[in-house]
Design a protein around this motif. Structure first.
Motif, mmCIF file in Angstrom:
data_model
loop_
_atom_site.group_PDB
_atom_site.id
_atom_site.type_symbol
_atom_site.label_atom_id
_atom_site.label_comp_id
_atom_site.label_asym_id
_atom_site.label_seq_id
_atom_site.Cartn_x
_atom_site.Cartn_y
_atom_site.Cartn_z
ATOM 1 N N VAL A 115 0.834 -1.202 0.000
ATOM 2 C CA VAL A 115 0.000 0.000 0.000
ATOM 3 C C VAL A 115 0.870 1.254 0.000
ATOM 4 C CG1 VAL A 115 -1.986 -1.085 1.100
ATOM 5 C CG2 VAL A 115 -0.218 -0.038 2.515
ATOM 6 N N THR A 116 0.387 2.284 -0.683
ATOM 7 C CA THR A 116 1.049 3.585 -0.691
ATOM 8 C C THR A 116 -0.028 4.659 -0.801
ATOM 9 O OG1 THR A 116 1.281 3.581 -3.100
ATOM 10 C CG2 THR A 116 3.163 2.765 -1.836
ATOM 11 N N PRO A 117 0.264 5.883 -0.401
ATOM 12 C CA PRO A 117 1.471 6.314 0.299
ATOM 13 C C PRO A 117 1.394 5.958 1.779
ATOM 14 C CG PRO A 117 0.004 8.178 0.022
ATOM 15 C CD PRO A 117 -0.666 6.992 -0.653
ATOM 16 N N VAL A 118 2.547 5.804 2.417
ATOM 17 C CA VAL A 118 2.626 5.514 3.850
ATOM 18 C C VAL A 118 3.055 6.790 4.564
ATOM 19 C CG1 VAL A 118 3.834 4.154 5.609
ATOM 20 C CG2 VAL A 118 3.160 3.082 3.438
ATOM 21 N N LEU A 119 2.461 7.049 5.709
ATOM 22 C CA LEU A 119 2.788 8.229 6.505
ATOM 23 C C LEU A 119 4.297 8.257 6.780
ATOM 24 C CD1 LEU A 119 0.886 10.408 7.603
ATOM 25 C CD2 LEU A 119 0.897 9.209 9.777
ATOM 26 N N PRO A 120 4.966 9.390 6.499
ATOM 27 C CA PRO A 120 6.429 9.444 6.637
ATOM 28 C C PRO A 120 6.959 9.019 8.006
ATOM 29 C CG PRO A 120 5.625 11.403 5.505
ATOM 30 C CD PRO A 120 4.408 10.639 5.967
ATOM 31 N N GLY A 121 6.240 9.314 9.072
ATOM 32 C CA GLY A 121 6.703 8.954 10.411
ATOM 33 C C GLY A 121 6.820 7.463 10.639
ATOM 34 N N ALA A 122 6.159 6.648 9.803
ATOM 35 C CA ALA A 122 6.195 5.191 9.962
ATOM 36 C C ALA A 122 7.388 4.546 9.257
ATOM 37 C CB ALA A 122 4.894 4.577 9.426
ATOM 38 N N LEU A 123 8.054 5.278 8.379
ATOM 39 C CA LEU A 123 9.107 4.670 7.565
ATOM 40 C C LEU A 123 10.269 4.096 8.374
ATOM 41 C CD1 LEU A 123 9.020 7.104 4.514
ATOM 42 C CD2 LEU A 123 7.878 4.875 4.778
ATOM 43 N N PRO A 124 10.781 4.793 9.402
ATOM 44 C CA PRO A 124 11.869 4.184 10.184
ATOM 45 C C PRO A 124 11.447 2.870 10.841
ATOM 46 C CG PRO A 124 11.633 6.518 10.740
ATOM 47 C CD PRO A 124 10.474 6.156 9.859
ATOM 48 N N VAL A 125 10.219 2.818 11.329
ATOM 49 C CA VAL A 125 9.730 1.618 12.009
ATOM 50 C C VAL A 125 9.609 0.455 11.024
ATOM 51 C CG1 VAL A 125 7.721 0.659 13.208
ATOM 52 C CG2 VAL A 125 8.642 2.866 13.869
ATOM 53 N N LEU A 126 9.163 0.741 9.819
ATOM 54 C CA LEU A 126 9.088 -0.317 8.801
ATOM 55 C C LEU A 126 10.478 -0.863 8.498
ATOM 56 C CD1 LEU A 126 6.405 1.281 6.500
ATOM 57 C CD2 LEU A 126 6.146 -0.814 7.850
ATOM 58 N N ALA A 127 11.475 0.009 8.461
ATOM 59 C CA ALA A 127 12.846 -0.442 8.223
ATOM 60 C C ALA A 127 13.327 -1.331 9.374
ATOM 61 C CB ALA A 127 13.769 0.759 8.037
ATOM 62 N N TRP A 128 13.019 -0.958 10.633
ATOM 63 C CA TRP A 128 13.420 -1.789 11.778
ATOM 64 C C TRP A 128 12.714 -3.137 11.758
ATOM 65 C CZ3 TRP A 128 12.384 3.053 15.093
ATOM 66 C CH2 TRP A 128 13.518 3.875 15.096
#
Length: 145
Positions: A115-128
């Motif tokens: 799914v896109t777009p994803v809220l920018p604040g969630a991107l670091p957590v998705l990487a972890w």
């Protein structure tokens, strides 16, 4: 960044199904970033702990009662409309049928998200999350140009 801006404290639930899928929902119409995908949650009210706020928000937004929720990571994100401190909680147990009480959409997603777009604040957590699961390609940061 000006010290005059006050952080908005936000409890965020990373609901993880037995097969490892993550629950995402869209931001409701009328809110900043409407239509962006995010992990559910919301602002802490005066006197609430992160777990109490998450329990209340997920009941209000999704109609579910969650089990234990402990803070996994804390991040900050500076949005144009708010400086937020996000308290990320992994949630593996809940009861009840999901109801989209704010007119939002929801879906279960495996990594990488479709799914896109994803809220920018969630991107670091998705990487972890990707790193934890050994999905190094998703966790890697792109090389500098």
């Amino acid at each position: 960044m000006s010290d005059a801006r006050k952080h908005t404290e936000v409890a965020v639930g990373i609901l993880i199904r037995a097969d490892g899928a993550l629950l995402l929902s869209t931001r409701p119409e009328g809110k900043p970033y409407a239509g962006y995908w995010e992990f559910p949650g919301g602002k802490l009210e005066a006197g609430e702990t992160v777990e109490q706020a998450l329990r209340r928000e997920l009941h209000e937004e999704l109609g579910i009662e969650i089990g234990a929720a402990e803070v996994w990571k804390v991040t900050e994100h500076d949005y144009p409309h708010a400086l937020v401190r996000l308290h990320w909680c992994k949630v593996r147990a809940w009861r009840g049928e999901f109801e989209m009480r704010e007119g939002q959409q929801m879906c279960w997603q495996q990594l990488p998200l479709e799914v896109t777009p994803v809220l920018p604040g969630a991107l670091p957590v998705l990487a972890w999350m990707a790193e934890e699961r050994g999905l190094a390609a998703l966790a890697a940061t792109p090389p500098a140009a």
